[in-house]
Design an enzyme around this catalytic site. Structure first.
Site, mmCIF file in Angstrom:
data_model
loop_
_atom_site.group_PDB
_atom_site.id
_atom_site.type_symbol
_atom_site.label_atom_id
_atom_site.label_comp_id
_atom_site.label_asym_id
_atom_site.label_seq_id
_atom_site.Cartn_x
_atom_site.Cartn_y
_atom_site.Cartn_z
ATOM 1 N N GLY A 53 0.804 -1.197 0.000
ATOM 2 C CA GLY A 53 0.000 0.000 0.000
ATOM 3 C C GLY A 53 0.845 1.258 0.000
ATOM 4 N N SER A 54 0.328 2.317 -0.615
ATOM 5 C CA SER A 54 0.997 3.609 -0.543
ATOM 6 C C SER A 54 0.772 4.205 0.843
ATOM 7 C CB SER A 54 0.451 4.539 -1.624
ATOM 8 O OG SER A 54 0.724 4.036 -2.914
ATOM 9 N N GLY A 55 1.455 5.321 1.101
ATOM 10 C CA GLY A 55 1.347 5.951 2.406
ATOM 11 C C GLY A 55 2.521 5.661 3.315
ATOM 12 N N HIS A 56 3.456 4.816 2.838
ATOM 13 C CA HIS A 56 4.629 4.451 3.640
ATOM 14 C C HIS A 56 5.915 5.012 3.036
ATOM 15 C CE1 HIS A 56 1.858 1.822 5.628
ATOM 16 N NE2 HIS A 56 1.704 1.057 4.557
ATOM 17 N N LYS A 104 5.905 -8.054 2.470
ATOM 18 C CA LYS A 104 5.605 -7.845 3.879
ATOM 19 C C LYS A 104 4.454 -8.760 4.274
ATOM 20 C CE LYS A 104 4.730 -3.444 3.726
ATOM 21 N NZ LYS A 104 4.635 -3.440 2.236
ATOM 22 N N ASP A 109 -1.267 -8.594 0.624
ATOM 23 C CA ASP A 109 -0.014 -8.627 -0.126
ATOM 24 C C ASP A 109 0.367 -10.056 -0.469
ATOM 25 O OD1 ASP A 109 -0.058 -5.939 0.359
ATOM 26 O OD2 ASP A 109 1.865 -5.837 1.376
ATOM 27 N N HIS A 218 -0.175 0.682 9.658
ATOM 28 C CA HIS A 218 -1.478 1.098 9.145
ATOM 29 C C HIS A 218 -2.361 1.626 10.269
ATOM 30 C CE1 HIS A 218 -0.065 -2.265 6.569
ATOM 31 N NE2 HIS A 218 -0.400 -1.428 5.609
#
Length: 332
Positions: A53-56, A104, A109, A218
């Site tokens: 996921g994006s945001g990391h 991860k 995922d 998250h």
């Protein structure tokens, strides 16, 4: 919600466009799926690919380039990428020596990377996967069966990427990644929540005098919520859990990684590193490599994580190898 965005639906798309334009010498965007590729399209090496996921950021898209990843597949904010992203990205950077997926340990995922791996195998492309599960905070979470994959992912991508750059075989690269995962442990904490653009409000609530120990990237709950303590006390809680889990022991040489969650000033991260160094010295554990900064974040969350990797000679050599990516570079 106050964010430097245009439209909520285009946050990831426009961010990736900016990344590619800012670092056109290092990366490019895949023409048909959401994936970041090395600009130089290397051949005759194992293709190392990750995603999530994006945001990391800068993980994973910021780690595409010489000495690290050949491609990264970003999903929406905190959402797994799709199998076709991973499949097409692998096809685009496959140099004939096979593909290693670094994944991860999050259920979405794992499922989607496995589907992509099956598609590649069906076309005769050798593919292996290594699941990173270094978080010692909780055994299961909202997103996982077993331990979460966190800061150890960054270290694995750097060390394994350097090995692949040397021309190692797929089996050699996979075994090294497994060795890194077996010797790395992490734990994090949060002082504040973050706000996912699509939600428009904080993921969870913390009082002005509260913190969460063992939080996930998250915003998943951790071990416990408590009153805010000093940096020294926080480091002792996190580092004790990390050291006792492997366990690390006197005489070990380690890479100490103090990671910011996105909203913590660098000055505070250095306070954490100072306290971590003092904590480990008392236990006879020697820091021989380090990394301090925001490398695996949770949007604008305030907090930090501590990761320790027990090093051997090969890992030290590969950590020192040149790297040139948007988010991590030295020795070039």
């Amino acid at each position: 919600m106050k964010k430097l965005i245009n439209e909520v639906e285009k946050v990831v798309e426009e961010s990736l466009q900016g990344l590619a334009k800012a670092h056109a010498d290092l990366v490019k965007l895949h023409p048909s799926v959401r994936a970041v590729l090395r600009a130089d399209s290397p051949k005759e090496k194992v293709a190392v690919i990750s995603g999530g996921g994006s945001g990391h950021e800068p993980m994973h898209t910021g780690f595409v380039g010489f000495g690290m990843l050949d491609a990264a597949c970003p999903g929406e904010i905190f959402t797994s990428p799709t199998p076709d992203q991973m499949y097409e990205a692998a096809k685009a950077v496959n140099g004939g020596k096979g593909v290693l997926y670094i994944v991860k340990n999050y259920s979405g995922d794992i499922m989607n990377f496995q589907m992509a791996a099956d598609m590649l195998a069906g076309e005769g492309i050798p593919v292996e996967q290594v699941i990173i599960n270094d978080d010692v905070a909780v055994e299961d979470s909202l997103y996982t069966a077993g331990r979460r994959g966190v800061g150890g992912t960054v270290l694995a991508e750097k060390i394994v990427g350097a090995k692949a750059e040397e021309g190692a075989s797929l089996e050699e690269v996979k075994k090294l990644c497994e060795r890194v995962n077996a010797n790395v442990r992490s734990m994090g904490m949060a002082l504040t929540s973050c706000t996912v653009p699509a939600a428009g409000k904080p993921t969870f609530e913390l009082g002005p005098d509260e913190m969460e120990i063992g939080i996930g990237i998250h915003g998943e709950p951790g071990r416990q919520r408590m009153k805010v303590k000093t940096a020294r006390e926080i480091v002792e809680m996190l580092a004790t859990a990390v050291v006792e889990d492997l366990p690390f022991k006197a005489g070990d040489e380690v890479l100490a990684f103090v990671n910011g969650m996105g909203g913590t000033p660098l000055s505070e991260l250095y306070i954490v590193y100072n306290d971590l160094n003092n904590f480990l010295e008392k236990k006879g554990i020697k820091i021989v490599r380090n990394l301090v900064g925001n490398y695996i974040t949770s949007l604008e969350m305030q907090g930090c994580s501590i990761t320790l990797l027990r090093l051997d000679g090969e890992m030290k050599r590969l950590w020192d190898a040149p790297v040139c990516t948007p988010g991590l570079r030295w020795g070039m």
